[in-house]
Design a protein around this motif. Structure first.
Motif, PDB file in Angstrom:
ATOM      1  N   UNK A 188       0.688  -0.835  -0.220  1.00  0.00           N
ATOM      2  CA  UNK A 188       0.489  -0.608   0.237  1.00  0.00           C
ATOM      3  C   UNK A 188       0.507   1.533  -0.160  1.00  0.00           C
ATOM      4  N   UNK A 189       1.941   1.092  -0.468  1.00  0.00           N
ATOM      5  CA  UNK A 189       3.272   2.295  -0.944  1.00  0.00           C
ATOM      6  C   UNK A 189       3.193   3.309  -1.546  1.00  0.00           C
ATOM      7  N   UNK A 190       3.848   4.294  -1.300  1.00  0.00           N
ATOM      8  CA  UNK A 190       4.262   4.659  -3.126  1.00  0.00           C
ATOM      9  C   UNK A 190       4.371   3.597  -4.267  1.00  0.00           C
ATOM     10  N   UNK A 191       4.436   4.029  -5.465  1.00  0.00           N
ATOM     11  CA  UNK A 191       4.403   3.037  -6.673  1.00  0.00           C
ATOM     12  C   UNK A 191       6.583   3.145  -6.712  1.00  0.00           C
ATOM     13  N   UNK A 192       5.884   2.059  -6.937  1.00  0.00           N
ATOM     14  CA  UNK A 192       8.050   2.071  -7.553  1.00  0.00           C
ATOM     15  C   UNK A 192       8.597   3.053  -8.146  1.00  0.00           C
ATOM     16  N   UNK A 248      12.202   4.753  -6.441  1.00  0.00           N
ATOM     17  CA  UNK A 248      13.390   4.574  -7.275  1.00  0.00           C
ATOM     18  C   UNK A 248      13.789   5.956  -6.894  1.00  0.00           C
ATOM     19  N   UNK A 249      12.878   7.308  -7.186  1.00  0.00           N
ATOM     20  CA  UNK A 249      13.463   9.104  -7.381  1.00  0.00           C
ATOM     21  C   UNK A 249      13.198   9.014  -5.458  1.00  0.00           C
ATOM     22  N   UNK A 250      13.183   8.815  -5.219  1.00  0.00           N
ATOM     23  CA  UNK A 250      12.893   9.928  -3.811  1.00  0.00           C
ATOM     24  C   UNK A 250      14.755   8.857  -2.962  1.00  0.00           C
ATOM     25  N   UNK A 251      14.720   7.240  -3.581  1.00  0.00           N
ATOM     26  CA  UNK A 251      15.987   6.996  -3.592  1.00  0.00           C
ATOM     27  C   UNK A 251      17.215   7.839  -4.610  1.00  0.00           C
ATOM     28  N   UNK A 252      16.663   8.138  -5.375  1.00  0.00           N
ATOM     29  CA  UNK A 252      18.519   8.907  -6.472  1.00  0.00           C
ATOM     30  C   UNK A 252      18.414  10.210  -5.794  1.00  0.00           C
ATOM     31  N   UNK A 253      16.964  10.996  -5.274  1.00  0.00           N
ATOM     32  CA  UNK A 253      17.069  12.364  -4.577  1.00  0.00           C
ATOM     33  C   UNK A 253      17.748  12.784  -2.550  1.00  0.00           C
TER      34      UNK A 253
END
Length: 479
Positions: free
Chosen positions: A26-30, A34-39
């Protein structure tokens, strides 16, 4: 005939059943993850696989991704999940303590630290009966170095090339794998010595290792004689005579090297090395971060497989089944050297950590996981050895219990590491077929198989068949 290879691979191997049903993700889309991981997450925290896995839930030897796909976990969070993901006994004990008391710091007594210290040290031989609890393996090895220097009043410490003992500025001096070295000063007072690797090193034979599977190298040694061991001991003596002072603080070694790909030494090497170190006034440290808690099968601690008793033992990873905790266990005399001045650890030995640690010890005993490691690990080693005999690129299969390495080569004669792009594809194919394995070695050429100790022989059959399919596919592509 040219064939276009698809971006995915399938197998006839049937994944063993599992009656556990994961919750719906139920969390954020994949893509947002990925974007959060990068930023927002440090780029030094690298991820596995071309398309990194987004894992959602775990149950014993199984992991589930955000889409509900199931994977057999043969790497156990880097040899950390000892008794199984979300093991019910450990989870229940943790939940009870969460509702009772999280933290007080060790300036006060609380029941669990005394109970755990007694339980843990009862599993170690005399005189290893005093424990200092920390939070990670790097921290434990850092403290062990400090204690060795305080106690002996010497400074120099020896470790093996290919060793991994942590990533802190202090322990980086002991860690001897180039990928972990940064361009800053480290290692003052630390010397490395030749790794007695009977597969890749200059000497080795067909009876050197304490393993169900030996190297394909030949030797003329008679029973009870190991010429390779004699040669490596001479190299160790050479280090003592050339690289360190006449008196040293100590020597640290993993009973089986972990990050370097389950490298094993000749059977009697550590026993002879310990004697040489003690003659120089040094103490012997056994890094049990990966080998401890029954993983080697025949014994609870890796050092016991070498018939030695170290002066300091460091523990982490499997000690907490994924909970951040670690320990340094030593003698009363060595421990007293740290008490001359104040030394404090805020979170070490917290009420929560000690309850988790005790529950892990209970689970290992009640579930028979040491015996399972021996039985299932031996079975897996022998099955993997069949693949070594079938495929030229499988150079070595080694290990003990559920501490296994499979070293990949271009050919068995040269023992040159298989190129990274070829290893990567085998590794990715295994993942696509539902099996997660680790990587290690100086050239990332060794597959590391160190699963939760609850895996079964049916799981092994599935994993070996998947690995066989990946190897077959590799050979067909190469042809």
């Amino acid at each position: 005939r040219q064939q276009k290879w698809k971006s995915f691979v399938s197998t006839q191997a049937k994944m063993p059943p599992c009656d556990f049903v994961p919750e719906k993700y139920k969390s954020y889309p994949y893509e947002r993850m990925q974007k959060i991981r990068e930023q927002n997450i440090s780029p030094s925290l690298r991820m596995y696989y071309k398309k990194p896995l987004l894992l959602h839930q775990g149950h014993m030897q199984w992991l589930f991704d955000y889409e509900g796909r199931r994977y057999l976990d043969l790497f156990a969070g880097i040899v950390t999940v000892s008794v199984g993901h979300c093991h019910p006994k450990v989870t229940t004990a943790t939940q009870k303590q969460l509702a009772r008391l999280w933290h007080t710091a060790n300036i006060y007594m609380h029941p669990s630290i005394q109970e755990y210290a007694e339980k843990l040290t009862s599993l170690l031989p005399d005189p290893l009966k005093v424990v200092y609890l920390t939070n990670s393996g790097s921290e434990a090895n850092d403290l062990a170095m400090f204690m060795a220097r305080l106690y002996t009043r010497n400074f120099d410490i020896i470790s093996f090339r290919g060793a991994y003992h942590g990533g802190s500025p202090y322990t980086l001096g002991l860690t001897s794998i180039g990928l972990y070295k940064h361009g800053v000063a480290n290692g003052f007072g630390c010397s490395t010595t030749m790794l007695p690797d009977v597969f890749r090193g200059p000497w080795g034979g067909s009876r050197c290792r304490d393993s169900p599977v030996q190297t394909v190298r030949k030797c003329s040694c008679s029973e009870g004689v190991c010429h390779a061991n004699d040669q490596y001991i001479e190299q160790f003596k050479d280090t003592l005579n050339t690289s360190v002072p006449k008196t040293i603080a100590g020597f640290i070694a993993e009973p089986i090297q972990g990050v370097n790909g389950a490298v094993q030494y000749p059977r009697s090497f550590l026993k002879e090395a310990y004697q040489l170190v003690r003659e120089r006034g040094g103490i012997c440290i056994s890094d049990e971060v990966q080998t401890g808690f029954g993983r080697t099968g025949s014994h609870f601690w890796g050092f016991q497989t070498h018939d030695v008793v170290p002066d300091i033992v460091t523990l982490a990873k499997g000690i907490g089944n994924g909970f951040p905790m670690a320990a340094v266990v030593t003698t009363k005399q060595i421990a007293s050297s740290l008490a001359q001045n104040l030394h404090f650890n805020t979170f070490g030995g917290s009420p929560l950590a000690c309850v988790v640690g005790a529950a892990v010890l209970d689970a290992i005993e009640e579930d028979g996981l040491q015996k399972n490691s021996e039985d299932v690990g031996t079975y897996m080693l022998l099955e993997l050895a069949k693949l070594r005999d079938k495929f030229e690129v499988v150079g070595d299969v080694r290990g003990k219990g559920l501490m296994i390495g499979v070293e990949m080569v271009t050919d068995k004669d040269s023992r040159h590491p298989l190129p990274a792009e070829e290893i990567n594809q085998i590794w990715e194919d295994c993942k696509d077929m539902g099996v997660l394995i680790g990587r290690g070695g100086l050239y990332s050429q060794t597959f590391r198989i160190k699963p939760p100790m609850c895996i079964t022989k049916k799981d092994v059959d599935f994993a070996v068949e998947v690995f066989h399919t990946a190897l077959q596919r590799h050979m067909e592509k190469a042809a």
